[in-house]
Design a protein around this motif. Structure first.
Motif, PDB file in Angstrom:
ATOM      1  N   GLN A  73       0.862  -1.262   0.147  1.00  0.00           N
ATOM      2  CA  GLN A  73       0.135  -0.035  -0.042  1.00  0.00           C
ATOM      3  C   GLN A  73       0.927   1.283  -0.031  1.00  0.00           C
ATOM      4  OE1 GLN A  73      -3.063   0.313  -0.449  1.00  0.00           O
ATOM      5  NE2 GLN A  73      -3.621  -1.914  -0.579  1.00  0.00           N
ATOM      6  N   SER A  74       1.904   1.297   0.695  1.00  0.00           N
ATOM      7  CA  SER A  74       2.767   2.413   0.863  1.00  0.00           C
ATOM      8  C   SER A  74       3.365   2.693  -0.767  1.00  0.00           C
ATOM      9  CB  SER A  74       4.015   2.280   1.689  1.00  0.00           C
ATOM     10  OG  SER A  74       3.610   1.705   2.870  1.00  0.00           O
ATOM     11  N   LEU A  75       3.736   1.571  -1.284  1.00  0.00           N
ATOM     12  CA  LEU A  75       4.405   1.760  -2.776  1.00  0.00           C
ATOM     13  C   LEU A  75       3.322   2.375  -3.655  1.00  0.00           C
ATOM     14  CD1 LEU A  75       6.702  -1.512  -3.213  1.00  0.00           C
ATOM     15  CD2 LEU A  75       7.352   1.018  -3.283  1.00  0.00           C
ATOM     16  N   ASN A  76       1.923   1.903  -3.513  1.00  0.00           N
ATOM     17  CA  ASN A  76       1.007   2.212  -4.207  1.00  0.00           C
ATOM     18  C   ASN A  76       0.651   3.699  -4.235  1.00  0.00           C
ATOM     19  OD1 ASN A  76      -0.240   0.211  -5.638  1.00  0.00           O
ATOM     20  ND2 ASN A  76      -1.538  -0.631  -4.259  1.00  0.00           N
ATOM     21  N   LEU A  95       2.871   5.814  -2.923  1.00  0.00           N
ATOM     22  CA  LEU A  95       4.134   6.441  -3.430  1.00  0.00           C
ATOM     23  C   LEU A  95       3.849   6.765  -4.799  1.00  0.00           C
ATOM     24  CD1 LEU A  95       6.618   8.161  -2.634  1.00  0.00           C
ATOM     25  CD2 LEU A  95       7.989   5.868  -2.968  1.00  0.00           C
ATOM     26  N   SER A  96       3.195   5.693  -5.818  1.00  0.00           N
ATOM     27  CA  SER A  96       3.227   5.797  -7.033  1.00  0.00           C
ATOM     28  C   SER A  96       2.099   6.784  -7.772  1.00  0.00           C
ATOM     29  CB  SER A  96       2.973   4.693  -7.998  1.00  0.00           C
ATOM     30  OG  SER A  96       1.798   4.063  -7.367  1.00  0.00           O
ATOM     31  N   PHE A  97       1.183   6.683  -6.765  1.00  0.00           N
ATOM     32  CA  PHE A  97       0.168   8.029  -7.136  1.00  0.00           C
ATOM     33  C   PHE A  97       0.639   9.184  -6.385  1.00  0.00           C
ATOM     34  CE2 PHE A  97      -4.326   9.409  -5.792  1.00  0.00           C
ATOM     35  CZ  PHE A  97      -4.697   9.685  -6.870  1.00  0.00           C
ATOM     36  N   ALA A  98       1.413   9.341  -5.428  1.00  0.00           N
ATOM     37  CA  ALA A  98       1.870  10.740  -4.868  1.00  0.00           C
ATOM     38  C   ALA A  98       2.836  11.315  -6.277  1.00  0.00           C
ATOM     39  CB  ALA A  98       2.721  10.476  -3.671  1.00  0.00           C
ATOM     40  N   MET A  99       3.522  10.642  -6.693  1.00  0.00           N
ATOM     41  CA  MET A  99       4.172  10.828  -7.848  1.00  0.00           C
ATOM     42  C   MET A  99       3.397  11.466  -8.882  1.00  0.00           C
ATOM     43  SD  MET A  99       7.357  11.210  -6.839  1.00  0.00           S
ATOM     44  CE  MET A  99       7.077  10.927  -5.226  1.00  0.00           C
ATOM     45  N   LEU A 100       2.466  10.733  -9.220  1.00  0.00           N
ATOM     46  CA  LEU A 100       1.566  11.104 -10.335  1.00  0.00           C
ATOM     47  C   LEU A 100       0.819  12.448  -9.853  1.00  0.00           C
ATOM     48  CD1 LEU A 100       0.063   9.938 -12.762  1.00  0.00           C
ATOM     49  CD2 LEU A 100      -1.739   9.503 -11.553  1.00  0.00           C
ATOM     50  N   LEU A 101       0.490  12.578  -8.813  1.00  0.00           N
ATOM     51  CA  LEU A 101      -0.280  13.696  -8.339  1.00  0.00           C
ATOM     52  C   LEU A 101       0.682  15.054  -8.442  1.00  0.00           C
ATOM     53  CD1 LEU A 101      -2.442  13.255  -4.987  1.00  0.00           C
ATOM     54  CD2 LEU A 101      -2.951  13.876  -7.576  1.00  0.00           C
ATOM     55  N   PHE A 102       2.090  14.653  -7.858  1.00  0.00           N
ATOM     56  CA  PHE A 102       3.167  15.470  -7.943  1.00  0.00           C
ATOM     57  C   PHE A 102       3.459  16.427  -9.336  1.00  0.00           C
ATOM     58  CE2 PHE A 102       7.655  16.783  -8.659  1.00  0.00           C
ATOM     59  CZ  PHE A 102       7.612  17.803  -7.989  1.00  0.00           C
ATOM     60  N   LEU A 103       3.316  15.456 -10.376  1.00  0.00           N
ATOM     61  CA  LEU A 103       3.534  15.946 -11.696  1.00  0.00           C
ATOM     62  C   LEU A 103       2.500  16.862 -12.083  1.00  0.00           C
ATOM     63  CD1 LEU A 103       5.010  12.852 -13.644  1.00  0.00           C
ATOM     64  CD2 LEU A 103       6.039  15.008 -12.869  1.00  0.00           C
ATOM     65  N   LEU A 145       2.397  13.785  -1.537  1.00  0.00           N
ATOM     66  CA  LEU A 145       2.602  12.717  -0.741  1.00  0.00           C
ATOM     67  C   LEU A 145       1.418  12.464   0.619  1.00  0.00           C
ATOM     68  CD1 LEU A 145       6.344  12.683   0.337  1.00  0.00           C
ATOM     69  CD2 LEU A 145       5.152  10.866  -1.150  1.00  0.00           C
ATOM     70  N   ILE A 146       1.164  13.569   1.121  1.00  0.00           N
ATOM     71  CA  ILE A 146       0.201  13.421   2.054  1.00  0.00           C
ATOM     72  C   ILE A 146      -1.263  12.921   1.437  1.00  0.00           C
ATOM     73  CG2 ILE A 146      -1.107  14.398   3.970  1.00  0.00           C
ATOM     74  CD1 ILE A 146       1.357  16.102   4.117  1.00  0.00           C
ATOM     75  N   VAL A 147      -1.521  13.590   0.601  1.00  0.00           N
ATOM     76  CA  VAL A 147      -2.973  13.354  -0.062  1.00  0.00           C
ATOM     77  C   VAL A 147      -2.962  11.921  -0.734  1.00  0.00           C
ATOM     78  CG1 VAL A 147      -4.633  14.176  -1.870  1.00  0.00           C
ATOM     79  CG2 VAL A 147      -3.374  15.784  -0.524  1.00  0.00           C
ATOM     80  N   ALA A 148      -1.970  11.419  -1.371  1.00  0.00           N
ATOM     81  CA  ALA A 148      -1.860  10.244  -1.990  1.00  0.00           C
ATOM     82  C   ALA A 148      -2.065   9.075  -0.732  1.00  0.00           C
ATOM     83  CB  ALA A 148      -0.738  10.223  -2.747  1.00  0.00           C
ATOM     84  N   SER A 149      -1.158   9.407   0.035  1.00  0.00           N
ATOM     85  CA  SER A 149      -1.406   8.437   1.338  1.00  0.00           C
ATOM     86  C   SER A 149      -2.941   8.218   1.926  1.00  0.00           C
ATOM     87  CB  SER A 149      -0.447   8.755   2.439  1.00  0.00           C
ATOM     88  OG  SER A 149       0.981   8.870   1.955  1.00  0.00           O
ATOM     89  N   ALA A 170      -8.238   1.921   1.089  1.00  0.00           N
ATOM     90  CA  ALA A 170      -8.019   0.538   1.583  1.00  0.00           C
ATOM     91  C   ALA A 170      -8.518   0.126   2.911  1.00  0.00           C
ATOM     92  CB  ALA A 170      -6.501   0.039   1.674  1.00  0.00           C
ATOM     93  N   LEU A 171      -8.592   0.854   3.934  1.00  0.00           N
ATOM     94  CA  LEU A 171      -9.009   0.654   5.100  1.00  0.00           C
ATOM     95  C   LEU A 171     -10.411   0.962   5.202  1.00  0.00           C
ATOM     96  CD1 LEU A 171      -5.705   1.826   6.965  1.00  0.00           C
ATOM     97  CD2 LEU A 171      -6.568  -0.460   6.564  1.00  0.00           C
ATOM     98  N   PHE A 172     -10.991   2.095   4.776  1.00  0.00           N
ATOM     99  CA  PHE A 172     -12.249   2.476   5.242  1.00  0.00           C
ATOM    100  C   PHE A 172     -12.977   2.941   3.898  1.00  0.00           C
ATOM    101  CE2 PHE A 172      -9.281   4.555   8.145  1.00  0.00           C
ATOM    102  CZ  PHE A 172      -9.411   3.871   9.399  1.00  0.00           C
ATOM    103  N   PRO A 173     -13.217   1.771   3.007  1.00  0.00           N
ATOM    104  CA  PRO A 173     -13.776   2.216   1.634  1.00  0.00           C
ATOM    105  C   PRO A 173     -14.756   2.960   1.700  1.00  0.00           C
ATOM    106  CG  PRO A 173     -13.705  -0.475   2.119  1.00  0.00           C
ATOM    107  CD  PRO A 173     -13.168   0.360   3.281  1.00  0.00           C
TER     108      PRO A 173
END
Lengths: 285, 343
Positions: free
Chosen positions: A7-10, A12-20, A244-248, A255-258
């Motif tokens: 989930q952290s890697l997920n 992180l990848s979403f965070a990078m997308l958001l960053f761009l 990073l914050i928003v993607a996490s 994942a935890l509270f759908p």
């Protein structure tokens, strides 16, 4: 444990997308005080253009380039022919980009249809990779790598090059920058193109896992808005850590509270607005 | 005095116009006008924020949708509710205003716009996914119009039109009283310079909060009327198209103008009607309308044309091509848009 790492890697990848996605928005805002609500549309244009180019040429990287170019072209037209006519009137500019969002979204439906699709992943990045017992999609690792590379490149560009110095001068004091001979209108246009092209790039990169469909423009716009509110508008650092914050929050929330997924993103936004309206790393306006 | 007399004459003309319409229009067009009046009330709630506080909101549909859902949900639990359902709808909108207000009014110009957008999208997401209460994307069909006064049915198009028109006139009257009251004048002061009003000892935050809640109430009135008009609240009530149409109506009509929202709403509703006969790509038209309004009529279609006309008639032909002068400070109801980079 495996769950948390994946989930952290997920995230992180979403965070990078958001960053761009947000880097361009933040760059444009920092320099010229324009909040580009057609930003999501640039994402959409980038992704759809790549869809067509990849279908035609069967080459993902050509799609990546063409998507960025198409989004940059949209940005050029928007800035040069529309926004510059009402320079300095912030709210009108926002409303103008808002109208452009409707136009571009509907044009995309006319050209590409309304069916949701995804971009094909590039060859060689399709499967999963074994990271010491943890199976993770290669493509997401690729997105992480691209995000970090571009993040570093942007930082070097801003801090270490002459062009970056010109850019920082324009952000800090536009009038002084003009006075020392910097061609500020040209700088505005270049930065707008750069910002929207980055967004187009994020559209192409996000295409294989976020998907391309009508309405994605508004969705990514809202995510970008949350990022800039959390991180602070106009600062690259804010865009990076905000992403990073928003993607996490988004990833672990889903994942935890759908059923509460909406609130895990927007509740922190509300709290930060209430406590620190300029965002965690924002410039004081 | 003449100003007062003129606006009184205007209101009487409006009253006459609205009462003549059922006699000359077909049921279909009367229905369109009813829809336009409902949207005009929504636009008035945006007008209160834009014209009197300088805050552009693309989330007014939040209050609109909350009210219409509240009416439908309450009516389902209490069979035959009439006035109580309306009261619940309005209270829900006011409650939404009270909850969102403290967050929203902390922000200014573009941030306010973005926050309202986010609120509206949160509500959209909630109604979409909370199927057990809101019916998901099916909405809550089957909401019947109640008999508010025993024996008087609102089911027919004409009777509902009359009901909506009466409510509209009441809202216009109340709006006029509100903005011309000392309270409304303080709001204008805040719009022009909130630091000055603060220095004069006004509690700027409280004024903004009350105005925000009032605009939520007006949006709620529109939402209740809308719920009974179509009988089926659904997530589209919260849609961005709704909110942004309302904002466009305000800008078209000229921010701050009392009947600007009505003019804007009639334009939008009838243009949409016309466009829908030609193409179903309404959003492109709406987008172009936005772009053209912003580029060519930033002070509203009516304001710009009126000014152009005055210019032309007062200055004669020799100056007809001269550029329009900047608006003076006194009539700067759209001054909000020119806040420069310095703030």
């Amino acid at each position: 444990m495996e769950f948390w790492i994946i989930q952290s890697l997920n995230a992180l990848s979403f965070a990078m997308l958001l960053f761009l996605l947000c880097a361009g928005l933040s760059l444009i805002f920092g320099l010229m005080n324009i909040l580009n609500l057609a930003h999501g549309s640039c994402y959409l244009v980038g992704a759809y253009t790549a869809l067509s180019v990849i279908a035609w040429s069967d080459n993902f990287f050509l799609g990546l380039v063409s998507g960025s170019v198409a989004a940059g072209a949209v940005g050029f037209v928007l800035q040069r022919f529309l926004l510059q006519r009402i320079y300095g009137r912030r709210l009108l500019q926002v409303l103008l980009t808002f109208g452009c969002m409707f136009i571009l979204g509907d044009l995309a439906i006319i050209i590409w249809g309304a069916d949701p699709t995804t971009l094909r992943k590039p060859e060689g990045l399709t499967g999963a990779v074994d990271l010491g017992g943890i199976i993770f999609p290669k493509y997401r690792l690729f997105v992480i790598a691209v995000g970090i590379t571009i993040g570093i490149a942007l930082w070097l560009f801003q801090e270490k090059t002459k062009w970056g110095a010109i850019l920082r001068a324009g952000v800090d004091d536009e009038q002084m920058a003009r006075a020392v001979g910097i061609n500020v209108p040209a700088l505005f246009t270049v930065v707008f193109i750069l910002g929207t092209a980055l967004t187009g790039l994020s559209g192409v990169l996000g295409g294989p896992f976020v998907g391309v469909y009508p309405g994605v423009d508004l969705e990514v716009l809202l995510l970008a808005v949350v990022v800039i509110i959390v991180g602070g508008l106009g600062s690259m650092k804010g865009a990076f850590f905000g992403s990073l914050i928003v993607a996490s929050l988004d990833n672990f929330g889903k994942a935890l509270f759908p059923e509460l997924a909406m609130f895990t993103i927007f509740a922190p936004m509300a709290i930060i607005l209430a406590v620190k309206p300029t965002g965690l790393w924002g410039r004081v306006l | 005095m003449s100003h007062k007399a003129r606006s009184l004459a205007f209101l009487i003309a409006l009253l006459c116009g609205l009462s003549v319409l059922p006699l000359i229009l077909s049921t279909y067009y009367l229905g369109l006008v009813t829809g336009a009046l409902i949207l005009a009330i929504l636009a008035m709630s945006a007008n209160l924020l834009l014209g009197y506080l300088g805050l552009a909101s693309v989330g007014q549909a939040a209050f609109f949708g909350v009210a219409s859902y509240a009416v439908a949900i309450y009516t389902r639990s209490a069979e035959g509710a009439a006035w109580s359902a309306i009261a619940v709808g309005l209270l829900a909108a006011v409650a939404a205003g009270l909850v969102f207000g403290p967050l929203a009014i902390r922000t200014r110009d573009i941030f306010f716009l973005v926050i309202m957008l986010a609120f509206c999208q949160i509500l959209y997401g909630v109604t979409y996914s909370w199927r057990s209460v809101t019916g998901g994307d099916d909405g809550l069909p089957g909401l019947a119009r109640p008999d508010l006064i025993p024996g008087v049915s609102l089911d027919g198009p004409v009777s509902y039109y009359v009901f909506v028109a009466v409510v509209f006139l009441l809202v216009v009257g109340a709006f006029r009283l509100f903005v011309n009251s000392p309270f409304g004048l303080v709001l204008k002061g805040i719009r022009d310079s909130d630091s000055r009003m603060r220095a004069l000892g006004y509690n700027v935050w409280l004024y903004k909060y009350i105005a925000f809640t009032a605009s939520a109430l007006i949006g709620g009135i529109s939402g209740v009327l809308h719920a009974y008009y179509y009988g089926c609240p659904n997530p589209a009530d919260f849609s961005l198209i709704h909110s942004s149409s309302a904002l466009l109506m305000v800008i078209l009509g000229g921010p701050g103008a009392l009947l600007g929202p009505l003019a804007g709403s009639l334009i939008i509703v009838f243009v949409r009607e016309f466009v829908s006969n030609v193409t179903d790509r309404w959003l492109i038209v709406l987008g172009f309308a936005y772009v053209c309004t912003v580029l060519f009529f930033p002070d509203g279609l009516i304001g710009t044309i009126g000014r152009w006309w005055r210019e032309k008639s007062s200055r004669g032909r020799s100056h007809a091509t001269a550029p329009l002068p900047e608006r003076s400070q006194e009539e700067s109801s759209t001054e909000f848009v020119s806040a420069g980079k310095s703030n």
